[in-house]
Design an enzyme around this catalytic site. Structure first.
Site, PDB file in Angstrom:
ATOM      1  N   ASP A   1       0.837  -1.203   0.000  1.00  0.00           N
ATOM      2  CA  ASP A   1       0.000   0.000   0.000  1.00  0.00           C
ATOM      3  C   ASP A   1       0.873   1.256   0.000  1.00  0.00           C
ATOM      4  OD1 ASP A   1      -2.768  -1.172   2.119  1.00  0.00           O
ATOM      5  OD2 ASP A   1      -2.401  -1.323  -0.044  1.00  0.00           O
TER       6      ASP A   1
ATOM      7  N   ASN B   1      -6.867  -9.002   1.771  1.00  0.00           N
ATOM      8  CA  ASN B   1      -6.694  -7.663   1.221  1.00  0.00           C
ATOM      9  C   ASN B   1      -7.717  -6.665   1.748  1.00  0.00           C
ATOM     10  OD1 ASN B   1      -9.065  -8.095  -0.224  1.00  0.00           O
ATOM     11  ND2 ASN B   1      -8.035  -8.454  -2.180  1.00  0.00           N
ATOM     12  N   ASP B   2      -8.496  -7.051   2.773  1.00  0.00           N
ATOM     13  CA  ASP B   2      -9.440  -6.121   3.390  1.00  0.00           C
ATOM     14  C   ASP B   2      -8.823  -5.372   4.555  1.00  0.00           C
ATOM     15  OD1 ASP B   2     -12.713  -7.699   3.005  1.00  0.00           O
ATOM     16  OD2 ASP B   2     -11.741  -6.048   1.948  1.00  0.00           O
TER      17      ASP B   2
ATOM     18  N   TYR C   1      -4.583   5.606   4.066  1.00  0.00           N
ATOM     19  CA  TYR C   1      -4.411   4.805   2.848  1.00  0.00           C
ATOM     20  C   TYR C   1      -4.636   5.636   1.603  1.00  0.00           C
ATOM     21  CZ  TYR C   1      -5.575   1.685  -0.959  1.00  0.00           C
ATOM     22  OH  TYR C   1      -5.631   1.077  -2.193  1.00  0.00           O
TER      23      TYR C   1
ATOM     24  N   TRP D   1      -3.101  -2.164   4.962  1.00  0.00           N
ATOM     25  CA  TRP D   1      -1.732  -2.633   5.163  1.00  0.00           C
ATOM     26  C   TRP D   1      -0.736  -1.493   5.375  1.00  0.00           C
ATOM     27  CZ3 TRP D   1       0.122  -7.206   6.443  1.00  0.00           C
ATOM     28  CH2 TRP D   1      -0.668  -8.332   6.235  1.00  0.00           C
TER      29      TRP D   1
END
Lengths: 447, 150, 171
Positions: free
Chosen positions: C104, C132-133, C145, C136
């Site tokens: 990320d 992937n939820d 993010y 990161w």
């Protein structure tokens, strides 16, 4: 011509100046008119003034909360709004900080708790994680507990935090990526401790002094606290599902003391946590062979809901290939949990179109058939459903939300009939919470 | 791509790309990537305060009783989607890859049997077990040949 | 010739000219060079700005490629996360499975463009290293993010591994 003069003939005659006798009558009529007009004027000037109002007044939420209220998160505006599902009125608003705005709703206190993460300079700076305490009537912050700045930021709404069943403690799931939970004493409003839980994630309520977590090998971890909230035991069960071949999703639903998990392949696993030891039941299939052949699969961001009193399970499904466990759903299948049978298939409607939070609706007052045409055109734009929830009262409502819209679809939960659209004012809906029993509202239900 | 088209196209793609439930055996370097590297990183540095380093440290656990079992039972190992044999090969590869060198040289390779018997009991309390092992490693090194170099 | 006839004549000439111009072969810009081993960039599987780009088989987020970066570099001012999760995607150009690192890009507001969520081989959040939820952006200076990249870090299930393998590698 005289007839057309109408009421004016009361005052006038056609032609020239009236005769003397007539002039006298006219004077009286004009006086009467003048009197009436003066009377009206007099009434206006003699009526009492509007009451002087006070500035600074702020509405408060009626108490107890209605079971037909819903908190709906908006990841774009970073908030959660409270809406009335009966009439679509917006009742309140809470900011969310980083990640999704998900709150905890105690039954025994007029409060709500929201774990939040903030940076001192917006997107950078000093990070502070806190559990913020709100008054449930005023929606004002009344306290906070600073947490270790490790809270997991997730793109789904299940398992991020949990309340103990007696509302005494809250647990917040941390991810650094090492996993742990932070325990908060909600009565004393203090941070108790961080409990390391390696290999296990997410947190679900499992009693008054216990929380459950899911482990990477398919086991359940039970974390038991003492009266002060300190951990006294961490116990892993044997794996109860295969995380490689057919993992269960994190989007669990609770029925009484039992937690229900649906797997990618459509099997429902139950874990009864009423006793000291977890009891695992044989999983049963939510899909028939015919369903599987037609590629029906479970999926969504919150795809399971249970109505406590009737034991009805609502499961969001779509048609798709393997690994589509997050795909939005087109139908809601209703099951009787006691008999493990499917009762109904509900074809879901478009939850409504919005742009910048405003509903796109037109043509409702046009003449038939154009009023139907406009609605049909809007409904044909696919807004798939990502979340489903159900109210816990005796006349329950089903609520469906899709992330791509600020609209909600409301159904009668017992017969599946579509009732109406509700627009939340959100630009996107993600984070649908129906806190039954909140602050003393209708009994029963999971949170 | 427009929103209404995206879903069916993606669905088709996913179906065409086939099932991914099959777990296929990979070589240790690839297994390290898929099971460990995300957190322990390619150079084994880990993440300070969050993920322990492997580099120049993981091999030391073999010096004390219980260390070998620890490396199998730590949840990252025990819960990995690998067969016992693959996990045994991976653990041996990790020791050789990250050292220290002396422990890599003296490594008795992990076997599928020992992995199979230990991984069924993943550790719940990793912190205190690890602390205890490191304490004993330090004590042993002190008593045997002086303080361990970096 | 009348004025109308003349106008018609001019109009016809214009239309004819227009059609002729449209039919002429157009000099197009140089097509992007095909990187060795990558599918044709003019196809969705070869276009890093497209959701169907082969590396994105399990990506969840905004494509860095659309937000000021590329599929392997983060947008300006962001910080690439060190911890991440690694998946496997099949490259249609050569049929091989590659290990993809979905780092990320962090510390800036959401990129907001090209949101893609695909779930090939992805697993629930209790399998931390396959999910992937999760945001990161842990281990960077900010968990805010912005977007996600897809970096090839290895070749899976290949006879000759492209990854350098210190140690014997045999067992």
């Amino acid at each position: 011509m005289f007839h057309r003069v109408g009421c004016f003939s009361f005052f006038l005659r056609s032609g020239g100046v009236p005769a003397p006798a007539m002039r006298h009558h006219l004077r009286i009529r004009w006086s009467l008119i003048a009197l009436v007009l003066l009377g009206i004027a007099g009434a206006r000037t003699g009526r009492a003034d509007l009451e002087i109002e006070q500035t600074g007044q702020v509405a408060s939420l009626p108490q107890p909360p209605s079971p037909h209220w819903a908190w709906v998160g908006d990841p774009v505006q970073r908030r959660s709004v409270l809406v009335d599902l009966e009439n679509g009125r917006m009742l309140g608003n809470l900011a969310g900080g980083e990640g999704l705005a998900i709150a905890l709703f105690p039954r025994s206190r007029r409060e709500l708790y929201m774990p939040r993460t903030h940076y001192s300079r917006g997107d950078h700076g000093e990070r502070v994680d806190a559990l913020i305490f709100f008054d449930s009537t005023l929606l004002t912050p009344v306290g906070e507990v600073i947490l270790p700045p490790k809270r997991a930021i997730l793109a789904f709404t299940s398992g991020g935090s949990a309340l103990s069943d007696d509302d005494r403690f809250a647990a917040v799931f941390n991810l650094t990526p090492a996993t742990s939970i932070s325990i908060v004493d909600l009565e004393a409003r203090t941070f108790v401790e961080e409990v390391s839980t390696p290999g296990c994630s997410l947190v679900y309520p499992a009693g008054d002094r216990r929380f459950a977590m899911l482990c990477g090998n398919g086991a359940l971890l039970l974390v038991t606290l003492d009266e002060a909230g300190r951990v006294v035991e961490r116990t892993r069960s044997a794996p109860f599902f295969d995380p490689v071949k057919d993992p269960v999703t994190e989007k669990a639903a609770r029925w009484g003391e039992t937690w229900l998990f649906a797997s990618f392949e459509g099997y429902l696993y139950s874990v009864d946590l009423s006793g000291a030891e977890p009891r695992f039941s044989e999983p049963w299939s939510l899909l028939s062979e015919a369903d599987r052949e037609a590629s029906w699969r479970i999926g969504g961001t919150r795809h399971l809901a249970v109505h406590q009193a009737t034991g009805r399970l609502y499961s969001l499904v779509h048609q798709g290939g393997p690994d589509t466990h997050k795909d939005a759903g087109s139908e809601l299948w209703v099951y009787d949990l006691a008999t493990r049978t499917r009762l109904q298939r509900i074809e879901l409607e478009n939850p409504g179109l919005t742009f910048m939070g405003l509903p796109i609706e037109f043509g409702k007052d046009w003449i038939w058939p154009f009023n139907r045409l406009a609605g049909w055109l809007l409904a044909s734009v696919p807004i798939p459903i990502d979340e489903v929830q159900v109210t816990q009262d005796a006349a329950p409502l089903l609520v469906t939300a899709g992330t791509a819209s600020g609209g909600l679809g409301i159904y009668d939960a017992l017969n599946g009939e579509f009732l109406r659209h509700i627009y939340t004012g959100n630009m996107a809906n993600l984070g649908l919470q129906l806190p039954s029993g909140w602050a003393g509202a209708a009994q029963g239900g999971n949170r | 791509m427009s929103a209404p088209l995206r879903v069916p196209v993606l669905l088709t793609l996913l179906v065409v790309c086939g099932t991914t439930a099959v777990v296929r055996a990979e070589t240790p370097p690839i297994n390290y990537m898929l099971q460990c590297q995300g957190c322990h990183l390619a150079d084994g540095a880990g993440s300070p305060g969050a993920v322990p380093p492997l580099r120049n440290l993981v091999g030391k656990f073999l010096r004390v009783p219980g260390g070998r079992e620890y490396l199998i039972r730590v949840p990252g190992s025990a819960q990995s989607a690998l067969s016992n044999r693959e996990l045994a090969e991976l653990l041996s590869w990790i020791i050789r890859r990250f050292g220290p060198e002396q422990d890599a040289a003296n490594l008795a390779p992990f076997t599928a049997e020992e992995v199979g018997s230990a991984r069924g009991r993943p550790l719940v309390d990793v912190d205190s077990v690890r602390r205890d092992l490191l304490r004993r490693i330090a004590a042993r090194d002190l008593s045997s040949s002086g303080p361990e170099g970096p | 010739m009348s004025w109308m006839g003349r106008s018609l004549g001019i109009l016809c000439a214009l239309v004819l000219a227009g059609v002729t111009v449209l039919l002429l072969p157009v000099v197009r810009a140089e097509p992007p060079a095909v990187q060795a081993g990558e599918p044709d960039p003019s196809t969705p599987e070869g276009d890093p700005g497209a959701a169907e780009y082969w590396r994105y088989c399990a990506i969840d987020g905004y494509l860095a490629d659309c937000c000021g970066g590329t599929h392997t570099t983060c947008p300006p001012g962001t910080e690439m996360s060190t911890v991440t999760w690694l998946g496997t995607c099949t490259n249609p150009a050569d049929g091989k499975d590659y290990v993809i690192s979905y780092n990320d890009c962090c510390g800036k507001p959401p990129g907001g463009r090209c949101f893609v969520r695909r779930t090939e081989g992805e697993r629930p959040a209790y399998v931390t290293h396959k999910n992937n939820d999760i945001n990161w952006c842990m281990g960077t200076s900010s968990i805010a993010y912005n977007s996600t990249v897809a970096v090839v870090v290895g070749v899976a299930a290949s006879e000759q591994s492209d990854v350098s393998d210190p140690g014997t590698g045999e067992e």
